[in-house]
Write a protein that holds these residues in place. Structure first.
Motif: not given
Length: 123
Positions: A17-20, A25-28, A56-59, A81-84
């Motif tokens: 998520m941070c990369c995309a 963002c704060p991990y907690p 590479w993906g989350f839904i 992921s931006p690579q995908m």
């Protein structure tokens, strides 16, 4: 491969998520929100990973009231992921197919009087 997300996927989904999004963002805060998603009986959370286990993906799909919606599931979150790049549609289609299969299996279990199929997904 697409599979149900687990709490063990938290750090990898966070990095995705941070990369995309291109931000940190704060991990907690993420950890609380992710835990709530996984603990919800109305959400189906899936990760897509490659052969090496890289996510590479989350839904996240949220169950709707079937009487109020044409589609019993609505996408509440999707990150790829931006690579995908370009794999959003594939992830959505495969996720819906998996959820449909799980719902069918849950109904079959309930109809056979076996395990409570609601444990898999709200039917």
């Amino acid at each position: 491969m697409i599979r149900l997300a687990t709490s063990a996927d938290g750090a990898r989904v966070f990095r995705l998520m941070c990369c995309a999004k291109g931000t940190q963002c704060p991990y907690p805060a993420f950890e609380r929100a992710y835990g709530a998603l996984l603990g919800s009986a109305r959400d189906v959370n899936l990760v897509a990973e490659d052969a090496e286990g890289r996510v590479w993906g989350f839904i996240s799909l949220h169950a709707q009231n079937p009487e109020d919606a044409d589609d019993p599931m609505a996408i509440s979150q999707i990150v790829v992921s931006p690579q995908m790049h370009g794999m959003h549609a594939w992830l959505v289609a495969r996720s819906y197919r998996l959820v449909h299969a799980l719902r069918h299996y849950a109904r079959a279990l309930a109809a056979d009087g076996g395990l409570d199929g609601r444990e898999l997904l709200t039917a």
